[in-house]
Design a protein around this motif. Structure first.
Motif: not given
Length: 301
Positions: A110, A155, A160, A162, A218, A221
């Motif tokens: 992430v 990305k 992920r 955020v 998880e 997003n």
């Protein structure tokens, strides 16, 4: 987990480090001057944003990258030069983050990139969630859009991505609160502007907790509003400060005075937006300070 933080020496970064240390995570702070940093158990400083630096060599195997870098919006009057620094500091550090990620053999699960609720524009009537679009373009909304556009390139190098859209973060000795409290301490506090403008606030401890929450969940997003579930209008916010400090709330600050003193930067307190943290609530994040009065009691008492 191994967690890298850019901007970890700042207001939010220090609160996040405290939260991460409770769970014994390995923490890597990216900084221009690691040699000047005070040693902290469990924290390793990594040099970046320097021609001689290769931070990717020290970040192999990281599980999460959190980017909090960027010139403070409160760093000075918004001259054309200051606005350029605000934008470029965000875009350039985010671009370097993406470069580092591209060099890592094992990609992090992430990436969390700081952003702001300024994305939505300002309004006294609209209610904004993560599904809302920008309703008007001002300096802040354009800055956030450029910031998120640059961050979206990450990305390709993580599981992920955020966008942590921060509201007005309340802290004891940093952020917006000390400046707002000073008039009340001098018995000169009162409504700023019309008092109808919305303040979507959040306690700094909840910011740190929510960042770790996003790392661990998880299913989270995309955009996430980092604001308490109870935004308040400025008049109520000021009265609550007065109540907590046992000070009067009687000296209004007219808009023209702030515009004269601060210029375009006055929009930070004269305009606002009512923002709801739908994503955090949907995933059952528990705010330690969902109520403004309780948050101010913790910070001001």
């Amino acid at each position: 987990m191994k967690i890298a933080i850019a901007g970890g020496s700042g207001f939010v970064g220090m609160a996040l480090i405290q939260e991460l240390r409770k769970e014994n995570h390995e923490i890597y702070i990216l900084t221009r001057n690691p040699e000047n940093k005070k040693p902290i158990t469990g924290v390793k400083y990594v040099k970046w944003l320097d021609q001689s630096a290769s931070p990717e060599n020290e970040l192999a195997g990281i599980d999460a990258f959190i980017n909090l870098s960027g010139e403070s919006l409160n760093s000075g009057r918004w001259t054309n030069k200051r606005k350029r620094i605000i934008v470029e500091s965000r875009v350039e550090t985010t671009r370097e983050m993406t470069r580092i990620l591209s060099m890592l053999t094992k990609k992090p699960a992430v990436v969390i990139n700081a952003s702001a609720i300024g994305y939505y524009g300002t309004s006294e009537k609209e209610v904004f969630t993560e599904k809302s679009e920008t309703i008007e373009e001002d300096f802040l909304s354009r800055t956030v859009q450029l910031w998120e556009k640059e961050a979206s390139r990450a990305k390709a190098y993580c599981g992920r991505l955020v966008f942590a859209r921060f509201g007005v973060i309340l802290g004891k000795s940093a952020g917006a609160l000390p400046m707002m409290v000073t008039p009340y301490q001098l018995f000169a506090g009162g409504t700023i502007g019309t008092g109808r403008q919305w303040l979507s606030w959040i306690h700094v401890k909840d910011v740190a907790r929510a960042l770790l929450f996003c790392v661990n969940h998880e299913a989270i997003n995309g955009p996430v509003n980092f604001s308490a579930p109870s935004p308040q209008q400025m008049k109520y916010f000021g009265k609550t400060i007065g109540t907590v400090l046992h000070r009067p709330h009687w000296f209004p600050v007219p808009p023209f005075l702030l515009k004269t003193m601060l210029g375009e930067m006055s929009t930070l307190v004269l305009e606002g937006q009512k923002v709801i943290p739908d994503v955090l609530q949907h995933h059952e994040f528990t705010f330690a300070y969902p109520d403004l009065k309780a948050a101010l009691h913790d910070l001001l008492k």
